[in-house]
Design an enzyme around this catalytic site. Structure first.
Site, mmCIF file in Angstrom:
data_model
loop_
_atom_site.group_PDB
_atom_site.id
_atom_site.type_symbol
_atom_site.label_atom_id
_atom_site.label_comp_id
_atom_site.label_asym_id
_atom_site.label_seq_id
_atom_site.Cartn_x
_atom_site.Cartn_y
_atom_site.Cartn_z
ATOM 1 C CD GLU A 158 -1.894 20.544 45.884
ATOM 2 O OE1 GLU A 158 -1.737 21.561 45.189
ATOM 3 O OE2 GLU A 158 -1.424 19.429 45.561
ATOM 4 C CD GLU A 159 0.091 16.737 44.232
ATOM 5 O OE1 GLU A 159 -0.375 17.058 43.123
ATOM 6 O OE2 GLU A 159 1.187 17.160 44.646
ATOM 7 C CG ASP A 182 2.489 23.336 46.578
ATOM 8 O OD1 ASP A 182 3.355 22.493 46.280
ATOM 9 O OD2 ASP A 182 1.269 23.107 46.505
ATOM 10 C CG HIS A 237 3.676 16.362 39.506
ATOM 11 N ND1 HIS A 237 2.339 16.347 39.163
ATOM 12 C CD2 HIS A 237 3.739 16.999 40.711
ATOM 13 C CE1 HIS A 237 1.634 16.954 40.112
ATOM 14 N NE2 HIS A 237 2.473 17.356 41.053
#
Length: 375
Positions: free
Chosen positions: A230-231, A253, A340
Site C-alpha cells: 500500500e505504502e 487504515d 509515519h
C-alpha cells in the site's frame, strides 16, 4: 529478578494494560513487532495467517503475498474486509568506500525523525544492526536557519571498516526498519512504529474472530484480507480486489488524529483519540455503504467520528472502489497520533470498535444483498 515475557506483561505489572482480550492483544504486539517493510511483507503475513487460520474455513495467498482468510465460503454477498500489511521503510541504495550505507525511501519516511535511530538491515544472511548517523549539534555548521535533512543525506553505520566488509553482510536493495517495538503507554494508549497499518490487518482478523464465534447466522461470505504494498502505490489491493471481485469492501487504515499541539483543525478536521473510529464521506466511499455503517454503529452503540475528502483518501479504498467497474466500498479509520514516525500512538479501545463495527455490518447483511446508489 526475571524479565517480563513481553511489553504487555510489563505494562500489566505497572497497571497500564488495556482491557482488550489477552490473546488479541498478544497478537497485536507480535504483528506490530514483526518487520514487514513494503514489498517484503512475508514474515508479517505468516504471523497473520497463523492467527486467522483458527477462525477461517480456508486461508490462501497469491503470487505477491496478498493473504485471504475466508469464512462461510459460498455465502453471498461476498464481503471483503481489508487492511494493508506493509510498513514504511528504507532500503540500501549505495555502500561507500568507508562502509557506510546510503539509503532510499520506501513509502513516506520522514528524514527528520529517522536521524539518530537504531535500525535493522534485513539481509539475506540475517538481521544486521545499524544506527542512522547524526553528528552532534556543536559539530554542525549552519548558515541561517537549520534545514530539514533529506533522505539522500541519511547514512547508516553498521560498524563496517570499509566497503568490502560491509558487502559481506548487506547488499544494495536490502530493506531497513526502525527498531521501535510495541509498548503500552498508559491506560488504553499504545505506542509502536508500525500501527500504520498493522491495526488494519489486526482489525480484519479480529472481526473474523468475532464472526466465527457469533451465534448469529451469517449470510455473507467473509474474505478477511491482509494485502501488500500500500505504502508505495496501493498495489496489493488492486491485485486482490480484482481476484476476489467482492460485492462490497470495508477498508481499514489509520487517519490523522488532530488532538495534540501544532495541528490546525480547520485544515485537518477534528479527529480525537478515544472518540471511536472515523467514517469518511465522499469520492471512493459508497454513500449506501457509509449510511449502513452509520446505522449499524448507532444500533450497536459504537461511537464514530466523521471525515471528508475532496479527491482521494490516500488509502487502498481509492483503487478497490473502481476495480471491475466499481465495488461499493467504505473506509473505516483509526485515529493515530504522529503517523509515519517511530512513535505512532493509538487508543486500543477505538481499535476494538473498528473490529466490532465490521463484524456487526457483516452480520446484518441480508442474503445476496447488493449496495446500489438510489437514483
Amino acid at each position: 529478578m526475571p524479565m517480563p515475557a513481553s511489553s504487555i506483561d510489563a505494562a500489566a505489572a505497572a497497571g497500564q494494560t488495556s482491557r482488550m482480550r489477552k490473546e488479541s492483544l498478544s497478537f497485536l504486539e507480535e504483528l506490530t513487532n514483526t518487520p514487514s517493510p513494503t514489498s517484503y511483507e512475508t514474515r508479517g503475513q505468516r504471523v497473520w495467517l497463523d492467527y486467522v487460520s483458527q477462525f477461517a474455513d480456508e486461508t490462501t495467498h497469491d503470487a505477491y503475498g496478498n493473504c485471504v482468510a475466508t469464512l462461510n465460503k459460498g455465502g453471498g454477498p461476498r464481503i471483503m474486509l481489508a487492511g494493508h500489511a506493509d510498513e514504511i521503510a528504507l532500503s540500501v541504495n549505495y555502500i561507500d568506500d568507508n562502509g557506510f550505507l546510503w539509503v532510499k525511501r520506501m513509502g513516506g519516511v520522514d528524514a527528520i525523525v529517522s536521524k539518530a535511530q537504531r535500525v535493522t538491515v534485513h539481509s539475506a544472511k540475517g538481521p544486521v544492526l545499524g544506527v542512522v548517523g547524526n553528528p552532534p549539534p556543536h559539530m554542525q555548521r549552519v548558515d541561517g536557519e537549520p534545514k530539514a535533512p533529506k533522505i539522500h543525506e541519511l547514512y547508516i553505520d553498521i560498524g563496517a571498516s570499509n566497503r568490502a566488509a560491509a558487502e559481506k553482510r548487506v547488499r544494495v536493495g536490502d530493506p531497513i526498519t526502525v527498531n521501535q517495538n510495541f509498548e503500552m503507554l498508559h491506560g488504553n494508549l499504545a505506542v509502536a512504529r508500525a500501527f500504520d497499518n498493522r491495526i488494519g490487518t489486526w482489525a480484519v482478523a479480529e472481526a473474523l474472530r468475532l464472526l466465527a464465534s457469533s451465534k448469529k447466522k451469517l449470510k455473507a461470505e467473509i474474505c478477511a484480507v491482509s494485502n501488500t504494498q500500500e505504502e508505495v502505490g496501493l498495489f496489493g489491493a488492486r491485485q486482490i480486489a480484482y481476484s476476489l471481485n467482492p460485492d462490497v469492501a470495508l477498508v481499514v487504515d489509520v487517519t490523522h488524529a488532530t488532538d495534540y499541539p501544532g495541528i490546525n483543525k480547520s485544515t485537518h478536521g477534528d479527529v480525537r483519540m478515544g472518540k471511536g473510529p472515523t467514517l469518511t464521506h465522499g469520492t471512493c466511499n459508497h454513500p449506501e455503504v457509509v449510511k449502513r455503517l452509520e446505522a449499524v454503529a448507532k444500533k450497536a452503540r459504537i461511537p464514530i467520528q466523521h471525515e471528508t475528502v475532496s479527491a482521494t483518501s490516500g488509502t487502498d479504498t481509492d483503487v478497490i472502489f473502481w476495480t471491475r467497474g466499481g465495488i461499493p466500498s467504505a473506509l473505516i479509520s483509526l485515529p493515530n497520533r504522529y503517523m509515519h514516525s517511530p512513535v505512532e500512538v493509538v487508543n486500543l479501545k477505538d481499535l476494538e470498535q473498528v473490529a466490532r463495527l465490521m463484524a456487526a455490518f457483516s452480520e446484518g447483511v441480508k442474503a445476496n444483498e447488493q449496495f446500489t446508489v438510489k437514483i
